[in-house]
Scaffold this active site. Structure first.
Site, mmCIF file in Angstrom:
data_model
loop_
_atom_site.group_PDB
_atom_site.id
_atom_site.type_symbol
_atom_site.label_atom_id
_atom_site.label_comp_id
_atom_site.label_asym_id
_atom_site.label_seq_id
_atom_site.Cartn_x
_atom_site.Cartn_y
_atom_site.Cartn_z
ATOM 1 N N LYS A 164 -7.527 5.785 -6.464
ATOM 2 C CA LYS A 164 -7.342 7.220 -6.254
ATOM 3 C C LYS A 164 -6.692 7.909 -7.459
ATOM 4 O O LYS A 164 -7.103 8.998 -7.859
ATOM 5 C CB LYS A 164 -6.505 7.452 -4.993
ATOM 6 C CG LYS A 164 -6.217 8.901 -4.684
ATOM 7 C CD LYS A 164 -5.626 9.064 -3.286
ATOM 8 C CE LYS A 164 -4.263 8.412 -3.167
ATOM 9 N NZ LYS A 164 -3.202 9.146 -3.871
ATOM 10 N N ARG B 43 0.037 13.577 3.930
ATOM 11 C CA ARG B 43 0.160 12.145 4.138
ATOM 12 C C ARG B 43 -0.070 11.801 5.603
ATOM 13 O O ARG B 43 -0.398 10.679 5.944
ATOM 14 C CB ARG B 43 1.569 11.728 3.698
ATOM 15 C CG ARG B 43 1.813 10.243 3.712
ATOM 16 C CD ARG B 43 3.119 9.908 3.001
ATOM 17 N NE ARG B 43 3.381 8.474 3.084
ATOM 18 C CZ ARG B 43 4.146 7.913 4.000
ATOM 19 N NH1 ARG B 43 4.765 8.670 4.890
ATOM 20 N NH2 ARG B 43 4.319 6.620 4.029
ATOM 21 N N ARG C 288 -2.256 -8.877 -9.259
ATOM 22 C CA ARG C 288 -1.324 -8.772 -10.382
ATOM 23 C C ARG C 288 -0.421 -10.010 -10.479
ATOM 24 O O ARG C 288 0.037 -10.545 -9.484
ATOM 25 C CB ARG C 288 -0.465 -7.513 -10.238
ATOM 26 C CG ARG C 288 0.409 -7.278 -11.468
ATOM 27 C CD ARG C 288 0.881 -5.873 -11.533
ATOM 28 N NE ARG C 288 1.679 -5.542 -10.357
ATOM 29 C CZ ARG C 288 2.382 -4.421 -10.255
ATOM 30 N NH1 ARG C 288 2.363 -3.533 -11.222
ATOM 31 N NH2 ARG C 288 3.075 -4.182 -9.165
ATOM 32 N N ARG D 37 4.693 -11.426 -7.963
ATOM 33 C CA ARG D 37 5.919 -10.844 -7.421
ATOM 34 C C ARG D 37 5.750 -10.604 -5.915
ATOM 35 O O ARG D 37 4.638 -10.406 -5.434
ATOM 36 C CB ARG D 37 6.223 -9.516 -8.106
ATOM 37 C CG ARG D 37 6.456 -9.635 -9.604
ATOM 38 C CD ARG D 37 6.950 -8.338 -10.180
ATOM 39 N NE ARG D 37 6.272 -7.208 -9.533
ATOM 40 C CZ ARG D 37 6.635 -5.949 -9.692
ATOM 41 N NH1 ARG D 37 7.645 -5.646 -10.472
ATOM 42 N NH2 ARG D 37 5.983 -4.984 -9.090
ATOM 43 N N ARG E 168 1.281 -2.426 3.562
ATOM 44 C CA ARG E 168 0.984 -1.115 2.954
ATOM 45 C C ARG E 168 -0.336 -0.560 3.479
ATOM 46 O O ARG E 168 -0.450 0.632 3.780
ATOM 47 C CB ARG E 168 0.902 -1.247 1.427
ATOM 48 C CG ARG E 168 2.233 -1.471 0.765
ATOM 49 C CD ARG E 168 2.069 -1.742 -0.728
ATOM 50 N NE ARG E 168 1.559 -0.569 -1.449
ATOM 51 C CZ ARG E 168 1.039 -0.630 -2.680
ATOM 52 N NH1 ARG E 168 0.928 -1.783 -3.300
ATOM 53 N NH2 ARG E 168 0.632 0.464 -3.274
#
Ligand SMILES: [Zn+2]
Length: 217
Positions: A13, A85, A124, A157, A168
């Site tokens: 996004k 949101r 990641r 991480r 999330r």
């Protein structure tokens, strides 16, 4: 013209917002930027918001909506990123725009299957020793799990773990599904397949916006 871009974490996004802003000259408004500007300017709303932010609390929906609505000037094209949101913010925004004869022209969801979102969000890696950032999809370390730069261990991480990513995505879905239903009922909702190559996603988004602009003229 006011366009809202919705997209789960990992949907691209942010990147697509920038592409659209430069292609169409949209003013790109993200809630984070607005918060910072209002707080730095010590406006009445900014000070109210700061009280919450400083306590680590979420800024109430009505304050957020008022801040965003206050930034929307007539005759300017806007791309809203990260706002509304949730349903409460969306309803509040509609209420605030109505007296000025303004409304949302298009709400576009960058749709991404959960599996693909998870794959992107958990890709990641980081060197535990020097902090070099890697990505198992686009920039893997040359030598298995060792850092190219310093030979340190390349690790994932906790923020990038599957459990965190799932959480999330779940929060995003919970907040976004009612938004989609709301804007669908308003007749302004569209979705674009966010799992495609970024250039194709940009083209599909442009097609939706071109069509909306043609109607507006
Ligand atoms: Zn390293």
């Amino acid at each position: 013209m006011i366009v809202i871009l919705l997209g789960a974490p990992g949907s691209g996004k942010g990147t697509q917002s920038k592409v659209l802003a430069s292609k169409y000259g949209f003013t790109h408004l993200s809630t984070g930027d607005i918060f910072r500007a209002e707080m730095a300017g010590k406006t009445a709303l900014g000070q109210k918001a700061a009280e919450y932010v400083n306590k680590g609390k979420l800024v109430p929906d009505n304050i957020v909506s008022e801040m965003v609505a206050g930034r929307l000037e007539p005759g300017v094209n806007y791309l809203l990123d990260g706002f509304p949101r949730n349903l409460a913010q969306a309803e509040e925004l509609t209420r605030m725009l109505a007296p000025e004869n303004k409304s949302i022209d298009k709400v576009i969801l960058l749709d991404l299957p959960q599996g693909e979102a998870l794959r992107r969000l958990t890709s990641r890696r980081i060197c535990a020793k020097c902090g070099e950032v890697y990505n198992v999809l686009s920039k893997p370390p040359k030598n298995d799990a060792k850092c190219d730069a310093c030979g340190g261990d390349v690790v994932q991480r906790a923020d990038d773990s599957e459990a965190t990513a799932k959480k999330r995505l779940m929060i995003f879905d919970d907040l976004t599904q009612p938004l989609v239903a709301y804007y669908r009922a308003e007749g302004v909702f569209e979705q674009v397949n966010g799992a495609q190559a970024p250039e194709k996603v940009s083209r599909d988004l442009a097609a939706v916006i071109d069509a909306a602009m043609a109607v507006k003229k």
